[in-house]
Design a protein around this motif. Structure first.
Motif, PDB file in Angstrom:
ATOM      1  N   LYS A  78       0.847  -1.191   0.000  1.00  0.00           N
ATOM      2  CA  LYS A  78       0.000   0.000   0.000  1.00  0.00           C
ATOM      3  C   LYS A  78       0.879   1.236   0.000  1.00  0.00           C
ATOM      4  O   LYS A  78       2.077   1.168   0.273  1.00  0.00           O
ATOM      5  CB  LYS A  78      -0.915   0.025   1.232  1.00  0.00           C
ATOM      6  N   LEU A  79       0.272   2.372  -0.291  1.00  0.00           N
ATOM      7  CA  LEU A  79       0.948   3.657  -0.167  1.00  0.00           C
ATOM      8  C   LEU A  79      -0.107   4.701   0.139  1.00  0.00           C
ATOM      9  O   LEU A  79      -1.124   4.792  -0.553  1.00  0.00           O
ATOM     10  CB  LEU A  79       1.698   4.030  -1.453  1.00  0.00           C
ATOM     11  N   ASP A  80       0.132   5.470   1.214  1.00  0.00           N
ATOM     12  CA  ASP A  80      -0.815   6.512   1.615  1.00  0.00           C
ATOM     13  C   ASP A  80      -0.364   7.905   1.203  1.00  0.00           C
ATOM     14  O   ASP A  80      -1.168   8.713   0.749  1.00  0.00           O
ATOM     15  CB  ASP A  80      -0.995   6.484   3.140  1.00  0.00           C
ATOM     16  N   PHE A  81       0.931   8.193   1.394  1.00  0.00           N
ATOM     17  CA  PHE A  81       1.469   9.509   1.065  1.00  0.00           C
ATOM     18  C   PHE A  81       2.647   9.363   0.105  1.00  0.00           C
ATOM     19  O   PHE A  81       3.568   8.575   0.349  1.00  0.00           O
ATOM     20  CB  PHE A  81       1.978  10.225   2.320  1.00  0.00           C
ATOM     21  N   LEU A  82       2.623  10.145  -0.961  1.00  0.00           N
ATOM     22  CA  LEU A  82       3.755  10.255  -1.880  1.00  0.00           C
ATOM     23  C   LEU A  82       4.248  11.689  -1.841  1.00  0.00           C
ATOM     24  O   LEU A  82       3.497  12.622  -2.144  1.00  0.00           O
ATOM     25  CB  LEU A  82       3.333   9.890  -3.303  1.00  0.00           C
ATOM     26  N   MET A  83       5.514  11.870  -1.464  1.00  0.00           N
ATOM     27  CA  MET A  83       6.099  13.208  -1.437  1.00  0.00           C
ATOM     28  C   MET A  83       7.153  13.323  -2.533  1.00  0.00           C
ATOM     29  O   MET A  83       8.204  12.685  -2.481  1.00  0.00           O
ATOM     30  CB  MET A  83       6.734  13.498  -0.077  1.00  0.00           C
ATOM     31  N   ASN A  84       6.854  14.130  -3.546  1.00  0.00           N
ATOM     32  CA  ASN A  84       7.786  14.392  -4.641  1.00  0.00           C
ATOM     33  C   ASN A  84       8.712  15.529  -4.236  1.00  0.00           C
ATOM     34  O   ASN A  84       8.390  16.705  -4.398  1.00  0.00           O
ATOM     35  CB  ASN A  84       7.011  14.749  -5.915  1.00  0.00           C
ATOM     36  N   ASN A  85       9.866  15.144  -3.708  1.00  0.00           N
ATOM     37  CA  ASN A  85      10.787  16.133  -3.146  1.00  0.00           C
ATOM     38  C   ASN A  85      12.106  16.224  -3.903  1.00  0.00           C
ATOM     39  O   ASN A  85      12.825  17.212  -3.766  1.00  0.00           O
ATOM     40  CB  ASN A  85      11.059  15.775  -1.677  1.00  0.00           C
ATOM     41  N   ALA A  86      12.453  15.203  -4.691  1.00  0.00           N
ATOM     42  CA  ALA A  86      13.723  15.220  -5.417  1.00  0.00           C
ATOM     43  C   ALA A  86      13.794  16.454  -6.311  1.00  0.00           C
ATOM     44  O   ALA A  86      12.824  16.795  -6.996  1.00  0.00           O
ATOM     45  CB  ALA A  86      13.868  13.957  -6.254  1.00  0.00           C
ATOM     46  N   ILE A 135       2.249  15.060  -2.138  1.00  0.00           N
ATOM     47  CA  ILE A 135       2.861  16.292  -1.638  1.00  0.00           C
ATOM     48  C   ILE A 135       3.968  16.694  -2.606  1.00  0.00           C
ATOM     49  O   ILE A 135       4.981  15.998  -2.717  1.00  0.00           O
ATOM     50  CB  ILE A 135       3.444  16.087  -0.224  1.00  0.00           C
ATOM     51  N   ASN A 136       3.790  17.770  -3.315  1.00  0.00           N
ATOM     52  CA  ASN A 136       4.786  18.239  -4.273  1.00  0.00           C
ATOM     53  C   ASN A 136       5.597  19.380  -3.672  1.00  0.00           C
ATOM     54  O   ASN A 136       5.033  20.401  -3.261  1.00  0.00           O
ATOM     55  CB  ASN A 136       4.111  18.707  -5.565  1.00  0.00           C
ATOM     56  N   MET A 137       6.908  19.186  -3.614  1.00  0.00           N
ATOM     57  CA  MET A 137       7.785  20.241  -3.097  1.00  0.00           C
ATOM     58  C   MET A 137       8.039  21.240  -4.216  1.00  0.00           C
ATOM     59  O   MET A 137       8.810  20.989  -5.139  1.00  0.00           O
ATOM     60  CB  MET A 137       9.096  19.637  -2.608  1.00  0.00           C
ATOM     61  N   SER A 138       7.388  22.352  -4.125  1.00  0.00           N
ATOM     62  CA  SER A 138       7.439  23.369  -5.170  1.00  0.00           C
ATOM     63  C   SER A 138       8.312  24.523  -4.723  1.00  0.00           C
ATOM     64  O   SER A 138       9.230  24.354  -3.924  1.00  0.00           O
ATOM     65  CB  SER A 138       6.019  23.818  -5.503  1.00  0.00           C
TER      66      SER A 138
END
Length: 247
Positions: A78-86, A135-138
């Motif tokens: 499973k996956l609940d949170f995906l944080m695109n931080n790279a 969650i996108n690190m913008s």
């Protein structure tokens, strides 16, 4: 939104904002997996913060992203949170740079296209959860460009536009929320070549990120970016001068 009892994947989690956000998620009782290009850095970070797992992955590599999806699916189910931080940035000015296209290509691939690809790959897992988040690190430079980070700013503008469309689209048929974090300049390896003392800490960004998620703030401004964001909509030209310290 609840930020406990989740399975969380953070790209670029071996240092800086990613690592500190992972640390806070772990303290709240989440299973956190961090990714990055350097296996050695990930091993060190995971041992330091107690991450549930780590997986070496270049987010710009289709083969490695596919392997990451397989790993998460098989190991966690499973996956609940995906944080695109790279992220990636090049400090340069357009009037005297001979590698603008190369810089732009690398930044756009890492900061924007990789986030789009990873999000698409993990959507099936995220959709299975009763509550999930991306969650996108913008960056505020997606609104107000920094002229010494011109192509980086353009890549963050693309990420912001995508985040808005993704948020609306997913709200129509899923329980997935889309958050966008826009911090001021952060004191990390990423910004070591930028000559200013006006930098906030990764810990400040991590704390504001989790607080914003818990309050369902879809655009999370950290440091001075909230005021600059408002300034942009009222006086765009002056906001550009303020960010770039132009009198």
């Amino acid at each position: 939104m609840q930020t406990a009892g989740k399975v969380v994947l953070i790209t670029g989690g071996g240092s800086g904002i990613g690592m500190e956000t992972a640390r806070l998620f772990i303290q709240k009782g989440n299973q956190v997996i961090i990714t990055g290009r350097s296996k050695e850095k990930l091993e060190k970070a995971a041992a330091q913060i107690g991450a549930a797992g780590y997986f070496s992955c270049d987010v710009t590599s289709e083969q490695e992203v596919q392997a990451l999806v397989q790993y998460i699916t098989e190991q966690y189910g499973k996956l609940d949170f995906l944080m695109n931080n790279a992220g990636l940035s090049y400090l340069h000015q357009l009037h005297d740079d001979t590698e603008t296209f190369l810089n732009a290509s690398r930044e756009m691939t890492t900061n924007y296209l990789a986030a789009v690809n990873i999000t698409a790959k993990f959507l099936p897992l995220l959709k299975e959860q009763p509550e999930a988040a991306i969650i996108n690190m913008s960056s505020i430079t997606g609104f107000v460009p920094a002229f010494t980070l011109p192509t980086y700013s353009a890549s963050k503008a693309a990420l912001h536009s995508y985040s808005q469309s993704l948020r609306h689209s997913l709200s129509q048929a899923t329980n997935i929320k889309v958050f966008e974090v826009m911090p001021s300049l952060v004191d990390t390896e990423f910004t070591r070549d930028i000559p200013t003392k006006e930098k906030i800490t990764p810990e400040e960004v991590a704390t504001a990120t989790l607080d914003g998620i818990e309050k369902d703030l879809y655009e999370i401004h950290v440091g001075t970016t909230g005021a600059l964001h408002q300034h942009f909509f009222s006086q765009a030209e002056q906001a550009f001068k303020t960010l770039n310290r132009i009198s």
